[in-house]
Design a protein around this motif. Structure first.
Motif, PDB file in Angstrom:
ATOM      1  N   UNK A   1       0.907  -1.064  -0.084  1.00 25.05           N
ATOM      2  CA  UNK A   1       0.049  -0.022   0.047  1.00 25.05           C
ATOM      3  C   UNK A   1       0.911   1.252  -0.124  1.00 25.05           C
ATOM      4  N   UNK A   2       1.917   1.262   0.754  1.00 22.58           N
ATOM      5  CA  UNK A   2       2.765   2.500   0.703  1.00 22.58           C
ATOM      6  C   UNK A   2       3.564   2.407  -0.721  1.00 22.58           C
ATOM      7  N   UNK A   3       3.904   1.273  -1.150  1.00 24.90           N
ATOM      8  CA  UNK A   3       4.511   1.545  -2.615  1.00 24.90           C
ATOM      9  C   UNK A   3       3.362   2.198  -3.489  1.00 24.90           C
ATOM     10  N   UNK A   4       2.151   1.758  -3.531  1.00 25.47           N
ATOM     11  CA  UNK A   4       0.994   2.352  -4.444  1.00 25.47           C
ATOM     12  C   UNK A   4       0.956   3.847  -3.955  1.00 25.47           C
ATOM     13  N   UNK A   5       0.883   4.219  -2.701  1.00 23.35           N
ATOM     14  CA  UNK A   5       0.726   5.515  -2.316  1.00 23.35           C
ATOM     15  C   UNK A   5       2.056   6.487  -2.955  1.00 23.35           C
ATOM     16  N   UNK A   6       3.115   5.926  -3.078  1.00 23.11           N
ATOM     17  CA  UNK A   6       4.239   6.600  -3.618  1.00 23.11           C
ATOM     18  C   UNK A   6       3.983   6.725  -5.010  1.00 23.11           C
ATOM     19  N   UNK A   7       3.899   5.733  -5.599  1.00 21.74           N
ATOM     20  CA  UNK A   7       3.565   5.666  -7.264  1.00 21.74           C
ATOM     21  C   UNK A   7       2.393   6.468  -7.687  1.00 21.74           C
ATOM     22  N   UNK A   8       1.278   6.645  -6.732  1.00 16.43           N
ATOM     23  CA  UNK A   8       0.154   7.519  -7.273  1.00 16.43           C
ATOM     24  C   UNK A   8       0.708   9.041  -6.847  1.00 16.43           C
ATOM     25  N   UNK A   9       1.487   9.243  -5.899  1.00 14.56           N
ATOM     26  CA  UNK A   9       2.061  10.444  -5.497  1.00 14.56           C
ATOM     27  C   UNK A   9       3.110  11.147  -6.583  1.00 14.56           C
ATOM     28  N   UNK A  10       3.914  10.335  -7.032  1.00 13.00           N
ATOM     29  CA  UNK A  10       4.754  10.547  -8.063  1.00 13.00           C
ATOM     30  C   UNK A  10       4.291  10.972  -9.345  1.00 13.00           C
ATOM     31  N   UNK A  11       3.495  10.005  -9.908  1.00 13.74           N
ATOM     32  CA  UNK A  11       2.674  10.090 -11.151  1.00 13.74           C
ATOM     33  C   UNK A  11       1.701  11.375 -11.142  1.00 13.74           C
ATOM     34  N   UNK A  12       1.065  11.666  -9.991  1.00 13.39           N
ATOM     35  CA  UNK A  12       0.266  12.913  -9.992  1.00 13.39           C
ATOM     36  C   UNK A  12       1.169  14.214 -10.049  1.00 13.39           C
ATOM     37  N   UNK A  13       2.053  14.105  -9.359  1.00 12.47           N
ATOM     38  CA  UNK A  13       3.036  14.965  -9.666  1.00 12.47           C
ATOM     39  C   UNK A  13       3.599  15.243 -10.669  1.00 12.47           C
ATOM     40  N   UNK A  14       3.917  14.330 -11.592  1.00  9.76           N
ATOM     41  CA  UNK A  14       4.362  14.461 -13.027  1.00  9.76           C
ATOM     42  C   UNK A  14       3.183  15.141 -13.930  1.00  9.76           C
ATOM     43  N   UNK A  15       2.136  14.537 -13.573  1.00 11.57           N
ATOM     44  CA  UNK A  15       0.965  14.839 -14.613  1.00 11.57           C
ATOM     45  C   UNK A  15       0.645  16.367 -14.251  1.00 11.57           C
ATOM     46  N   UNK A  16       0.863  16.912 -12.999  1.00 10.77           N
ATOM     47  CA  UNK A  16       0.458  18.291 -12.726  1.00 10.77           C
ATOM     48  C   UNK A  16       1.592  19.299 -12.603  1.00 10.77           C
ATOM     49  N   UNK A  17       2.806  18.731 -13.126  1.00 10.88           N
ATOM     50  CA  UNK A  17       4.158  19.280 -13.386  1.00 10.88           C
ATOM     51  C   UNK A  17       4.536  20.113 -12.037  1.00 10.88           C
ATOM     52  N   UNK A  18       4.531  19.455 -10.816  1.00 20.93           N
ATOM     53  CA  UNK A  18       4.962  20.027  -9.492  1.00 20.93           C
ATOM     54  C   UNK A  18       5.661  18.965  -8.781  1.00 20.93           C
ATOM     55  N   UNK A  19       6.525  19.812  -7.745  1.00 24.03           N
ATOM     56  CA  UNK A  19       7.442  19.231  -6.855  1.00 24.03           C
ATOM     57  C   UNK A  19       6.616  18.119  -6.015  1.00 24.03           C
ATOM     58  N   UNK A  20       7.187  17.216  -5.550  1.00 26.75           N
ATOM     59  CA  UNK A  20       6.475  16.131  -4.529  1.00 26.75           C
ATOM     60  C   UNK A  20       7.231  16.156  -3.199  1.00 26.75           C
ATOM     61  N   UNK A  21       6.460  16.561  -2.023  1.00 22.03           N
ATOM     62  CA  UNK A  21       7.194  16.573  -0.910  1.00 22.03           C
ATOM     63  C   UNK A  21       6.676  15.152  -0.017  1.00 22.03           C
ATOM     64  N   UNK A  22       7.242  14.562   1.059  1.00 20.16           N
ATOM     65  CA  UNK A  22       6.857  13.792   1.743  1.00 20.16           C
ATOM     66  C   UNK A  22       7.427  13.985   3.201  1.00 20.16           C
ATOM     67  N   UNK A  23       6.822  14.141   4.231  1.00 19.10           N
ATOM     68  CA  UNK A  23       7.164  14.109   5.568  1.00 19.10           C
ATOM     69  C   UNK A  23       6.403  13.221   6.540  1.00 19.10           C
TER      70      UNK A  23
END
Length: 397
Positions: free
Chosen positions: A185-207
């Motif tokens: 689930x964490x891997x899918x969370x990471x992939x979804x976040x990175x893909x959405x960031x690429x789609x929106x052309x914005x930086x991705x942060x994790x805290x």
């Protein structure tokens, strides 16, 4: 002639004031213009209790089968709700069940309106909040202990191997909570976040808080870095955007001083709290979109706020409240646009876009609900109740 839909969406009804407005939105803004096709599931608190939450799992299955769902706000019961609704038991979070079944990520972003200034002056661009939609306190196990004793954490592997750790030697009554997550689930969370960031052309942060929760939070940090390095680093560098990790408290401080314009990936509870902070700073909790996206491309659209309990009690006493329905409307328009995209129905997509424009246009012309009127600059010309506001939108359609 009404606009036609090729395929249905899963419609998940909810509770209290949002349930009331849900019906009004359908009656006045959707059904006069669209031949609405939905599979209806009543996720009201009593319905879920009566079915022992079977209906919630059926609704989640319908979203997966149809590819698109739209959900009203729902109550997660507590002791007071058990008494108020005469429930058989404490019912779990329906959002938690659906997010678990879809194993998706929730992306939330504020809805900007020209005459509602942001409460954080430095924010010039929307902050997209990516909320992990599985596990943590939303799928927890709790015990209220009656007296002194030893609290232990025990894992028994499928091969019989046992891992046992002492949580605390408790000197008196207390409480214990167990939470979990899954690497997948964490891997899918990471992939979804990175893909959405690429789609929106914005930086991705994790805290996260890996300095304290070295195993639990540390696993989030380690998996995100591994997925990024193996699958997304080259794409991010080519796009000129970056992935950035920091402690959650540092992320909060940095966000407040930033201009916005990034995707902020948060664990489940952090995302719940921080998305409300961002929405409130941008005007109102009712001014935020919320989209649950599964790894296999299933979408569920919902309001990011609760059921507006206090307004519902006033409504029950005969008052027409000034409850802001924007997020509920945008849940519907988001679902209709995704259905149109999947089915190739351009007329439906155009209608959803026009409904969004009309919804915000009423506010920008000075007519709004009370929550926004307190913030508007220039001041609101007219403060209306929910029904009057929806009528003004309908006039534009």
């Amino acid at each position: 002639m009404k606009i036609q839909m090729k395929n249905a969406i899963a419609e998940l009804d909810g509770d209290e004031m949002t349930r009331v407005l849900w019906a009004v939105i359908k009656e006045k803004l959707l059904e006069p213009f669209v031949d609405l096709k939905t599979e209806y599931y009543d996720l009201g608190l009593k319905s879920r209790d009566d079915s022992d939450d079977r209906i919630t799992y059926e609704a989640a299955a319908a979203i997966k089968r149809l590819g698109v769902g739209v959900k009203c706000a729902t109550i997660t019961s507590n002791a007071a709700r058990v008494k108020e609704y005469n429930l058989k038991q404490l019912t779990p979070s329906p959002n938690g069940i659906i997010r678990g079944e879809l194993d998706g990520t929730v992306f939330r972003a504020p809805i900007f309106v020209r005459n509602i200034p942001c409460g954080v002056p430095g924010w010039k661009k929307p902050i997209v909040l990516g909320r992990h939609a599985y596990g943590d306190v939303y799928k927890n196990c709790e015990i209220k202990t009656p007296g002194p004793g030893k609290a232990e954490l025990v894992f028994t592997g499928s091969d019989g191997t046992e891992i046992r750790k002492t949580i605390q030697d408790m000197s008196g009554p207390g409480i214990i909570q167990g939470i979990h997550n899954l690497d997948k689930s964490i891997e899918n969370f990471a992939r979804s976040s990175f893909r959405y960031a690429l789609d929106q052309h914005i930086d991705c942060w994790l805290g996260t808080k890996d300095t304290i929760s070295k195993t639990y939070d540390g696993t989030f940090k380690e998996i995100f870095q591994r997925v990024y390095d193996r699958e997304f680093k080259a794409q991010f560098e080519a796009a000129g955007i970056e992935y950035f990790y920091t402690l959650i408290d540092d992320a909060v401080a940095r966000i407040m001083k930033s201009e916005g314009g990034m995707l902020w990936a948060c664990k489940n509870y952090d995302g719940d709290v921080m998305s409300d902070m961002i929405a409130s700073a941008c005007g109102s909790l009712a001014m935020m979109t919320s989209i649950l996206v599964s790894p296999d491309g299933v979408y569920e659209y919902e309001a990011s706020h609760g059921t507006v309990q206090k307004h519902y009690y006033r409504y029950q006493n005969g008052e027409k409240t000034s409850t802001n329905p924007v997020a509920l409307i945008f849940a519907w328009t988001g679902a209709l646009k995704k259905r149109a995209e999947l089915d190739g129905t351009d007329e439906l997509a155009a209608f959803a876009k026009k409904l969004e424009e009309a919804t915000l246009g009423v506010i920008e012309d000075g007519t709004m609900t009370g929550d926004l009127a307190r913030l508007a600059n220039p001041p609101a010309k007219r403060v209306v109740n929910s029904w009057e506001y929806i009528d003004e939108i309908a006039k534009r359609l």
